[in-house]
Enzyme design. Structure first.
Site, PDB file in Angstrom:
ATOM      1  N   GLU A 137      -9.723  -0.460   5.220  1.00  7.32           N
ATOM      2  CA  GLU A 137     -10.279  -0.052   6.502  1.00  7.32           C
ATOM      3  C   GLU A 137     -11.582  -0.818   6.793  1.00  7.32           C
ATOM      4  O   GLU A 137     -12.147  -1.455   5.893  1.00  7.32           O
ATOM      5  CB  GLU A 137     -10.565   1.455   6.468  1.00  7.32           C
ATOM      6  CG  GLU A 137      -9.326   2.328   6.221  1.00  7.32           C
ATOM      7  CD  GLU A 137      -8.422   2.493   7.453  1.00  7.32           C
ATOM      8  OE1 GLU A 137      -8.282   1.534   8.232  1.00  7.32           O
ATOM      9  OE2 GLU A 137      -7.859   3.586   7.617  1.00  7.32           O
TER      10      GLU A 137
ATOM     11  N   ASN B 112      -7.243  -1.080  14.175  1.00  6.15           N
ATOM     12  CA  ASN B 112      -8.681  -1.105  13.888  1.00  6.15           C
ATOM     13  C   ASN B 112      -9.054  -2.325  13.042  1.00  6.15           C
ATOM     14  O   ASN B 112     -10.159  -2.390  12.515  1.00  6.15           O
ATOM     15  CB  ASN B 112      -9.098   0.192  13.178  1.00  6.15           C
ATOM     16  CG  ASN B 112      -8.437   0.354  11.814  1.00  6.15           C
ATOM     17  OD1 ASN B 112      -7.587  -0.467  11.419  1.00  6.15           O
ATOM     18  ND2 ASN B 112      -8.798   1.396  11.089  1.00  6.15           N
TER      19      ASN B 112
ATOM     20  N   ASP C 100       0.846  -1.202   0.000  1.00  2.00           N
ATOM     21  CA  ASP C 100       0.000   0.000   0.000  1.00  2.00           C
ATOM     22  C   ASP C 100       0.878   1.248   0.000  1.00  2.00           C
ATOM     23  O   ASP C 100       2.110   1.137   0.051  1.00  2.00           O
ATOM     24  CB  ASP C 100      -0.953  -0.010   1.203  1.00  2.00           C
ATOM     25  CG  ASP C 100      -0.246  -0.274   2.528  1.00  2.00           C
ATOM     26  OD1 ASP C 100       0.999  -0.254   2.574  1.00  2.00           O
ATOM     27  OD2 ASP C 100      -0.949  -0.506   3.532  1.00  2.00           O
TER      28      ASP C 100
ATOM     29  N   HIS D 261      -7.551  -3.244  10.238  1.00  2.00           N
ATOM     30  CA  HIS D 261      -7.324  -3.114   8.794  1.00  2.00           C
ATOM     31  C   HIS D 261      -6.176  -4.004   8.311  1.00  2.00           C
ATOM     32  O   HIS D 261      -5.320  -4.423   9.080  1.00  2.00           O
ATOM     33  CB  HIS D 261      -7.152  -1.651   8.361  1.00  2.00           C
ATOM     34  CG  HIS D 261      -5.869  -0.998   8.749  1.00  2.00           C
ATOM     35  ND1 HIS D 261      -5.734   0.378   8.829  1.00  2.00           N
ATOM     36  CD2 HIS D 261      -4.651  -1.488   9.073  1.00  2.00           C
ATOM     37  CE1 HIS D 261      -4.506   0.676   9.170  1.00  2.00           C
ATOM     38  NE2 HIS D 261      -3.828  -0.431   9.327  1.00  2.00           N
TER      39      HIS D 261
HETATM   40  P1  PGA Z   1       2.240  -1.206  12.352  1.00  2.00           P
HETATM   41  O1  PGA Z   1       1.051  -0.993  11.369  1.00  2.00           O
HETATM   42  O2  PGA Z   1       3.017  -2.383  11.833  1.00  2.00           O
HETATM   43  O3  PGA Z   1       3.063   0.040  12.265  1.00  2.00           O
HETATM   44  O4  PGA Z   1       1.659  -1.451  13.692  1.00  2.00           O
HETATM   45  C1  PGA Z   1       0.318  -2.100  10.952  1.00  2.00           C
HETATM   46  C2  PGA Z   1      -0.861  -1.640  10.140  1.00  2.00           C
HETATM   47  O5  PGA Z   1      -1.454  -0.611  10.474  1.00  2.00           O
HETATM   48  O6  PGA Z   1      -1.207  -2.334   9.183  1.00  2.00           O
END
Ligand code: PGA
Length: 212
Positions: A113, A106, A37, A108
């Protein structure tokens, strides 16, 4: 072809991969790599860009072929075309052998999302406030409000999916992902539909009571 996430979670994996490549025990030279992404609207030199994070966390320490590393182009005017180009590029290499993804607080996956369509393809998405604010953890100079992500439908076509989860702050959402209903409001729960899903979680992210 391998899909790679960015952010804090994969850093230990990438450090281990870098060490394995340095020791001659692994090579990424013949592998097509697709970044999962990308945040939109950040300055080109912003450290929170996924393309910047994958460079500093992995590409600088391994032998990947730059011609085989694919990033989502969020800087062109026609964002729909950028998404179509990415889907075409991954189809051109024969689809996804392994998709490595992280878990958002959350629920995702990539920037899919809560509420994302399980059949969604690579597309422009609006970010939840927690995701926008979370970019500050990566040194963002600005809070992104949108991004482009591979879709859940795209990822579910992978031969195999690894879901990486680290840290006590992911414990509650991981429990929901694993034991709650399969529900688009917790996008990572949809990965349970995949026959070859491997969940790799550290001790902090696992329930304190293993029978829970
Ligand atoms: P993080 O993010 O590895 O920085 O915790 C993971 C995500 O939000 O997909």
């Amino acid at each position: 072809m391998v899909v790679l996430p960015t952010g804090a979670t994969p850093r230990r994996l990438y450090a281990a991969l870098g060490a394995a490549v340095a020791a001659g025990r692994a090579s990424l030279a013949g592998v097509d790599l697709f970044v999962l992404d990308e945040f939109g609207g950040l300055p080109l030199e912003d450290p929170a860009r996924c393309s910047a994070m994958i460079r500093t966390d992995l590409l600088d320490t391994v032998d990947a072929d730059p011609e085989r590393v694919h990033h989502i182009d969020v800087d062109i005017t026609d964002l729909g075309a950028a998404c179509a180009v990415y889907e075409a590029a991954l189809a051109a290499v024969g689809g996804i052998d392994l998709a490595v993804v992280g878990l958002g607080r959350n629920g995702h996956v990539g920037l899919n999302e809560p509420g994302s369509d399980p059949t969604s393809r690579t597309r422009v998405v609006q970010l939840e406030p927690s995701t926008s604010a979370g970019a500050a953890n990566y040194g963002a100079t600005y809070e992104p409000t949108w991004g482009i992500t591979m879709g859940l439908g795209t990822l579910l076509e992978a031969e195999e999916i690894w879901l990486l989860v680290t840290g006590v702050h992911k414990r509650e959402i991981l429990a929901q992902v694993l034991h709650g209903p399969i529900d688009p409001d917790v996008p990572a729960s949809l990965l349970r539909r995949h026959p070859r899903l491997l969940v790799l979680a550290d001790d902090e992210a696992l329930p304190a009571d293993p029978s829970a």
